[in-house]
Write an enzyme that holds these catalytic residues in place. Structure first.
Site, PDB file in Angstrom:
ATOM      1  N   GLY A  62      10.555 -20.599  33.781  1.00 31.36           N
ATOM      2  CA  GLY A  62      11.923 -20.190  34.103  1.00 31.36           C
ATOM      3  C   GLY A  62      12.545 -19.291  33.051  1.00 31.36           C
ATOM      4  CE  LYS A  63       8.738 -14.788  30.585  1.00 32.29           C
ATOM      5  NZ  LYS A  63       7.496 -15.379  31.070  1.00 32.29           N
ATOM      6  N   GLY A  64      13.404 -16.291  33.473  1.00 32.79           N
ATOM      7  CA  GLY A  64      14.481 -15.541  34.128  1.00 32.79           C
ATOM      8  C   GLY A  64      15.782 -16.338  34.140  1.00 32.79           C
ATOM      9  CD  GLU A  86      18.387 -10.834  52.129  1.00 31.63           C
ATOM     10  OE1 GLU A  86      19.295 -10.518  52.928  1.00 31.63           O
ATOM     11  OE2 GLU A  86      17.219 -10.400  52.216  1.00 31.63           O
ATOM     12  CB  SER A 107       3.226 -18.516  34.183  1.00 33.28           C
ATOM     13  OG  SER A 107       2.413 -19.259  35.058  1.00 33.28           O
ATOM     14  CB  CYS A 164      15.481  -6.665  57.557  1.00 35.53           C
ATOM     15  SG  CYS A 164      14.942  -4.974  57.258  1.00 35.53           S
ATOM     16  CG  LEU A 165      10.619  -8.424  61.537  1.00 31.91           C
ATOM     17  CD1 LEU A 165      10.351  -7.173  62.350  1.00 31.91           C
ATOM     18  CD2 LEU A 165       9.321  -8.945  60.936  1.00 31.91           C
ATOM     19  N   GLY A 166      14.462  -9.652  61.360  1.00 35.18           N
ATOM     20  CA  GLY A 166      15.150 -10.647  62.197  1.00 35.18           C
ATOM     21  C   GLY A 166      16.117  -9.971  63.167  1.00 35.18           C
ATOM     22  CG  HIS A 171      17.307  -6.932  53.005  1.00 39.74           C
ATOM     23  ND1 HIS A 171      16.437  -7.950  53.315  1.00 39.74           N
ATOM     24  CD2 HIS A 171      16.725  -5.783  53.415  1.00 39.74           C
ATOM     25  CE1 HIS A 171      15.358  -7.433  53.898  1.00 39.74           C
ATOM     26  NE2 HIS A 171      15.511  -6.125  53.976  1.00 39.74           N
TER      27      HIS A 171
HETATM   28  N1  GLN Z   1       9.173  -4.262  58.930  1.00 40.43           N
HETATM   29  C1  GLN Z   1      10.488  -3.817  59.280  1.00 40.43           C
HETATM   30  C2  GLN Z   1      10.706  -2.359  58.904  1.00 40.43           C
HETATM   31  O1  GLN Z   1      10.022  -1.812  58.076  1.00 40.43           O
HETATM   32  C3  GLN Z   1      11.546  -4.710  58.672  1.00 40.43           C
HETATM   33  C4  GLN Z   1      11.544  -4.707  57.188  1.00 40.43           C
HETATM   34  C5  GLN Z   1      12.265  -5.894  56.584  1.00 40.43           C
HETATM   35  O2  GLN Z   1      12.451  -6.917  57.234  1.00 40.43           O
HETATM   36  N2  GLN Z   1      12.633  -5.775  55.319  1.00 40.43           N
HETATM   37  O3  GLN Z   1      11.601  -1.739  59.432  1.00 40.43           O
END
Ligand code: GLN
Length: 533
Positions: free
Chosen positions: A18-20, A512, A15, A384-386, A510
């Site tokens: 790098g198939k992707g 990214e 595995s 997000c959590l950041g 997100h």
């Molecule tokens: N755990 C957080 C939530 O559910 C943030 C999720 C995340 O960072 N993708 O809201």
């Protein structure tokens, strides 16, 4: 062109070959020759989707526009092709069985014994053809996850065999990615493992048409003809795939090896145009010739496995190229950050990104990191959590709500500045039930975000259950943190900023996931630019 052609990509020997990336590179070349190509991935595990997998198990979970939680290879497909994928682009054994079992309960096979062949294989074939049947693509590339010979992948190989037989000569083909190991003591490249993996495919009735050979050393003409003879492929269909310094060089290496030409000939297709890779080459040139260099810290708790933050890493590469800047990303484990060592841990970084995540492990370290960058005016990007963490930190240390927290981390906090979304309160199932996929966001004029995007109406992808708690909005805004992006339909906070800071942006979504070679994400570009100043 009226008929969709199917290319299958299988993997042999080991595995992680790098198939992707090979699938994405081939698709890129076909796209550059004027064909509309898409890629889908079939994964042989029993989870219905990878959304419930820990990042340590399977790397990042990639989210599509339509809210599918998918394999991280779909991220490569989008970054290379600059075309969105969807729920249909990622299928797992769990999803296939779920459909067949639901059909069985409805009585769809009444009177019959439901079996792997034909019921499971028919469902796999149906899904293999869904994208082709939309008429939107000339070529559908299907990557079969796992390694040939695995018990789990048998139904996929059988479905592929049937589909190839049904589509007929010239309408489908198999590219087999394999490893040619180098034995140092013998000073030789070895073809035997590849011969064996092709033999396992042949036992299942599938003859590969092209061998893409991962190797650390050049394949000699002798090795190539040996592989061709013993694996029963044409001489020009043995393609060398050497290790390269970046995955973005792979399409050009495959072009040089004429992978696309071999494929087009096999599929009886003409090159509509010579491949236009100008923009791609320009991007590579920028990566290779940076005019400056910066150091960025990625603070997270899954740092032992770089695949956990795949899209963030790639977004840094795109944004670096766009700023003609080399971005050196260092992972900093949030679990080991505390008030005493934070200055030492974050010393010398030009910018700090605090990563997405779930659960309480490492959260206090994230809060310390944010306090440090906020107080020291170091560019900050929270995802997000950041972003949620930046709100908690601000509430605790600036507003003075010392016990503020997210109710995800502490269900009995007196100040849940981040709280479960209303829509989540009745939900008990864990799989596929977060706020997922693309949502609108309206941005305040003049904010960091508005400057970065150059517009005030955007859409971004989400994956979370908790949100900014509006009950604290007035207090938090009065103390200097502003909500600069909101979802116009629900009023949910999407972006927070500290306007007084050099660059302090937290986003609930997100970004990214939408950064591609052609369209580096504006927020990453702006973050790098701020870190450069
Ligand atoms: N755990 C957080 C939530 O559910 C943030 C999720 C995340 O960072 N993708 O809201």
């Amino acid at each position: 062109m009226n008929r969709t052609k199917y290319i299958f990509v299988t993997g042999g020997v080991t595995s992680s070959l790098g198939k992707g990336i090979i699938a994405a590179s081939l698709a890129k070349l076909l796209q550059a020759r004027g064909y509309r190509a898409t890629i889908q991935k079939f994964d042989p595990y029993i989870n219905v989707d990878p959304g419930t997998l820990n990042p340590y198990e399977h790397g990042e979970c990639y989210v599509t526009e339509d809210g599918a939680e998918t394999d991280l290879d779909l991220g490569h497909y989008e970054r290379f092709l600059n075309v969105f994928t969807s729920q249909a682009n990622n299928v797992t054994t769990g999803r296939v069985y779920q459909t067949v079992i639901q059909n069985e309960r409805k009585g769809a096979y009444l009177g019959k014994t439901v079996q792997v062949i034909p019921h499971i294989t028919d469902e796999i074939k149906r899904r293999m053809k869904i994208l082709g049947e939309t008429g939107e693509y000339d070529i559908v590339i299907t990557e079969i996850g796992g390694t040939v010979g695995d018990i789990e992948s048998l139904p996929y190989v059988e479905s592929m065999r049937q589909l190839i037989w049904e589509e007929g000569e010239g309408n489908s083909m198999v590219v087999h990615l394999t490893l040619i190991p180098y034995l140092k003591a013998a000073g030789e490249l070895k073809t035997k493992p590849t011969q064996h993996s092709v033999k396992s495919l042949l036992e299942l009735g599938v003859q590969p048409d092209v061998l893409v050979c991962r190797t650390e050393h050049p394949l000699t003409a002798e090795i190539k003809s040996k592989l061709a003879l013993f694996c029963n492929v044409q001489g020009n269909a043995v393609i060398e795939a050497r290790d390269l310094s970046t995955i973005y060089e792979v399409p050009l290496a495959m072009l040089k090896e004429k992978l696309d030409k071999v494929v087009l000939t096999k599929l009886k297709l003409k090159s509509i145009t010579e491949p236009d890779l100008t923009q791609w080459k320009e991007f590579l040139f920028r990566i290779d010739h940076p005019k400056s260099s910066i150091k960025v810290a990625l603070v997270g708790k899954y740092v032992e496995l770089p695949d956990a933050y795949k899209s963030i890493n790639e977004a840094f590469i795109h944004a670096g190229a766009s700023n003609e800047c080399e971005v050196n990303v260092t992972y900093v484990h949030s679990e080991y950050i505390d008030a005493e060592n934070v200055a030492k841990k974050l010393e010398g970084f030009d910018g700090v990104l605090v990563a997405p995540g779930f659960g309480p492990r490492g959260i206090e370290g994230k809060l310390e990191a944010i306090r440090y960058v906020r107080e020291n005016n170091i560019p900050f990007f929270g995802i997000c959590l950041g972003m949620q963490s930046s709100v908690i930190e601000f509430a605790r240390n600036v507003v003075g709500l010392t016990d503020a927290h997210s109710s995800e981390m502490n269900g009995s906090t007196p100040h849940p500045v981040i709280d479960l979304m209303e829509a989540q309160k009745e939900i008990t199932d864990k799989g596929g039930t977060m706020r997922l996929g693309s949502y609108d966001c309206a941005i305040e004029k003049g904010s960091f975000a508005a400057k970065a995007y150059g517009k005030t109406k955007i859409t971004e992808r989400h994956r979370h259950r908790y949100e900014f708690n509006d009950a604290y909005k007035a207090q938090i805004e009065a103390a200097g943190m502003k909500i600069t992006g909101t979802n116009p339909q629900t009023g949910l906070a999407e972006i927070v900023e500290i306007p007084e800071h050099k660059w302090f942006v937290g986003v609930q979504f997100h970004p990214e996931l939408k950064s591609t070679v052609e369209n580096p994400h504006p927020l990453f570009v702006a973050f790098i630019a701020a870190a450069l100043k």
